[in-house]
Design an enzyme around this catalytic site. Structure first.
Site, short mmCIF file in Angstrom:
data_model
loop_
_atom_site.label_atom_id
_atom_site.label_comp_id
_atom_site.label_asym_id
_atom_site.label_seq_id
_atom_site.Cartn_x
_atom_site.Cartn_y
_atom_site.Cartn_z
N ARG A 1 0.75 -1.21 0.21
CA ARG A 1 -0.06 -0.07 -0.01
C ARG A 1 1.10 1.27 0.07
O ARG A 1 0.43 2.18 0.07
CB ARG A 1 -1.18 0.69 1.24
CG ARG A 1 -1.68 1.69 1.32
CD ARG A 1 -3.03 1.06 2.16
NE ARG A 1 -2.68 0.44 3.29
CZ ARG A 1 -1.79 0.28 4.58
NH1 ARG A 1 -1.54 1.93 4.75
NH2 ARG A 1 -2.28 -0.34 5.65
N TYR A 56 -17.06 17.71 -14.99
CA TYR A 56 -17.14 16.36 -14.53
C TYR A 56 -18.01 15.85 -13.51
O TYR A 56 -17.73 16.74 -12.84
CB TYR A 56 -15.48 15.34 -14.74
CG TYR A 56 -16.09 14.26 -15.26
CD1 TYR A 56 -16.53 13.28 -15.47
CD2 TYR A 56 -15.16 13.69 -13.17
CE1 TYR A 56 -17.06 11.80 -15.26
CE2 TYR A 56 -16.20 12.06 -12.87
CZ TYR A 56 -16.42 11.54 -13.70
OH TYR A 56 -16.57 10.55 -13.84
N ASP A 100 -7.79 19.17 -14.07
CA ASP A 100 -7.93 18.17 -14.99
C ASP A 100 -7.41 18.03 -15.59
O ASP A 100 -8.35 18.28 -16.39
CB ASP A 100 -9.33 17.52 -14.00
CG ASP A 100 -9.90 16.45 -14.63
OD1 ASP A 100 -9.11 16.17 -15.59
OD2 ASP A 100 -10.58 16.03 -13.96
N LYS A 119 -9.10 6.91 -19.41
CA LYS A 119 -9.93 7.13 -20.24
C LYS A 119 -8.21 7.41 -21.53
O LYS A 119 -7.93 6.13 -21.51
CB LYS A 119 -10.40 8.72 -19.96
CG LYS A 119 -11.16 9.00 -19.14
CD LYS A 119 -12.77 8.34 -18.68
CE LYS A 119 -13.18 8.21 -18.18
NZ LYS A 119 -13.39 9.51 -17.50
C1 LIG Z 1 -13.76 10.67 -16.19
C2 LIG Z 1 -12.59 11.27 -15.16
C3 LIG Z 1 -13.20 11.73 -14.07
C4 LIG Z 1 -12.64 10.91 -13.06
O1 LIG Z 1 -11.98 9.68 -13.47
P1 LIG Z 1 -12.44 8.35 -13.10
O2 LIG Z 1 -10.96 7.13 -13.62
O3 LIG Z 1 -14.40 7.29 -13.37
O4 LIG Z 1 -13.41 8.00 -11.28
C5 LIG Z 1 -12.25 12.83 -13.61
N1 LIG Z 1 -12.24 13.91 -14.24
C6 LIG Z 1 -12.75 13.86 -16.14
C7 LIG Z 1 -12.21 14.71 -16.30
C8 LIG Z 1 -13.42 12.50 -17.03
O5 LIG Z 1 -13.92 12.46 -18.05
#
Ligand SMILES: *Cc1c(COP(=O)(O)O)cnc(C)c1O
Length: 410
Positions: free
Chosen positions: A72, A127, A199, A224
């Site tokens: 961890r 998001y 982000d 993604k």
């Molecule tokens: C999908 C997404 C997230 C969250 O990610 P997960 O891997 O689904 O927890 C955060 N920010 C953006 C812009 C996203 O498209």
């Protein structure tokens, strides 16, 4: 740094790759995404790091104790992926990247840096689950959150009000593809005493480098484009600030939202083709945006590649490409109520044969989704808005499918 209860050095990542050409100039990112995070070249060494399925590592009392203790706190399966991500983000010698269990685990790690009662400025249109988490922090009285339009730099400056703890940015935003002026917003955030987080999921580090534009920390949903095959959930943060890296690493260790070894391995395997995927999906997305924009059954198309898109010039200035996600609304919905607008958009999705109706984005297969089908989608997303994630299929096949479904619209 040894941990108080003795179970960790918090951060054990191997550090960035330093590959250079003969003249000393660095390899391009297309090379580094392939060459980074590899085992040392020794006879019979594997070319990929193996998946290390071990919860603990030989340590105390051993003849030569190593840096690892418990998985961890840090483990061999994260290191190569973190090494490549840190390198791509330009985290530098003092910084690094940390992988977490999901993109939301990475978002939560950064939001945990806000002191109780602290002030956060964030995009209200971004998001959905990040907005939901911020709203929850606000309603529970843990933070004061001001939602702004991050494409409006003046509005961001006003909201910061000379005093904030965190400026949260997302650019381009999900799903409206709004583009924030990252340099100007980061400067305004710092002037207000705020930590600046971006982000960068929609852009990836190949297209946009928030740390170089002034951000303190970058957040990704590795789920993604970075992993790219819709087969893993994973998140990451990257920073060039050693203190921030240590705080985030400690957060990960004590909150336990860690990545599994197999997920980290799969993400790095997917990441190897990132340069090719980003290039091809970006070209196809811009092509489809242009064709949709010219179609009589289509209303507003959002993609920064379009010359008339409000984010076009800004994207040209701070991005190397426009991304593989676009969105549009069917035309002819003036005067209809939201339920009917949604019904028509849903009928369009149902008529598609190649595009898969599913949430998420950034995989090799093209996906389409009406975002307002989610209860937590911000009301700023129009009811009929369809978000398209462009994959690696042939552009004409993708267009043919869109065109036949558009022809079936009432
Ligand atoms: C999908 C997404 C997230 C969250 O990610 P997960 O891997 O689904 O927890 C955060 N920010 C953006 C812009 C996203 O498209």
């Amino acid at each position: 740094m040894a941990d108080r209860d003795g179970d960790a050095p918090d951060h054990t990542s191997a550090g960035p790759v330093h590959g250079t050409r003969a003249d000393g100039s660095p390899w391009s990112t297309a090379t580094r995404v392939v060459a980074g995070g590899r085992p040392a070249r020794e006879p019979d060494a594997p070319v990929n790091h193996p998946v290390a399925l071990s919860s603990t590592f030989v340590g105390a009392g051993a003849p030569a104790p190593g840096a690892r203790t418990y998985a961890r706190s840090g483990n061999a399966s994260w290191d190569p992926l973190e090494e490549v991500l840190a390198d791509l983000e330009g985290a530098g010698p003092d910084g690094g990247a940390l992988v977490l269990a999901s993109g939301m685990a990475a978002v939560a790690a950064v939001l945990s840096l806000v002191p109780v009662g602290g002030r956060v400025v964030a995009p209200g249109s971004s998001y959905n689950t990040t907005v939901e988490l911020l709203e929850r922090l606000a309603s529970e009285g843990r933070a004061h959150v001001t939602f702004v339009d991050v494409a409006d730099t003046g509005a961001v400056e006003d909201a910061l009000d000379d005093r904030a703890d965190l400026l949260w940015l997302e650019s381009p935003t999900n799903p409206l593809l709004e583009v924030a002026d990252l340099r100007a917003c980061a400067d305004a955030g710092h002037a207000a005493g705020a930590l600046v987080a971006v982000d960068g999921t929609f852009a990836t580090p190949l297209v946009q480098q928030p740390l170089a534009l002034g951000a303190d920390v970058v957040v990704h949903s590795v789920t993604k484009l970075l992993s790219g095959h819709s087969d893993v959930l994973l998140g990451a943060v990257a920073t060039s600030d050693a203190g921030l890296l240590q705080r985030l690493s400690t957060y990960r260790r004590i909150h336990g939202a860690i990545a599994g070894p197999m997920e980290a391995w799969l993400a790095l395997r997917g990441l190897r083709t990132l340069a090719l995927r980003v290039e091809r999906t970006g070209v196809t997305a811009a092509d489809l945006a242009r064709r949709l924009d010219a179609h009589p059954a289509v209303g507003r198309v959002r993609h920064p590649s379009l010359a008339h898109d409000p984010g076009h010039e800004r994207a040209r200035a701070q991005m190397r490409g426009f991304g593989s996600v676009l969105s549009f609304e069917p035309a002819g919905t003036e005067g209809l109520d939201d339920a009917e607008v949604a019904r028509r958009a849903d009928a369009f999705v149902a008529a598609l044969r190649l595009w898969t109706p599913a949430t998420s984005l950034g995989g090799v297969e093209s996906l389409v989704e009406r975002r307002r089908r989610h209860a937590n989608e911000p009301a700023s997303t129009p009811p009929g808005l369809l978000r398209l994630s462009v994959g690696l299929e042939d552009a004409d096949d993708l267009w043919d499918d869109l065109a036949q479904a558009l022809a079936a619209l009432p």
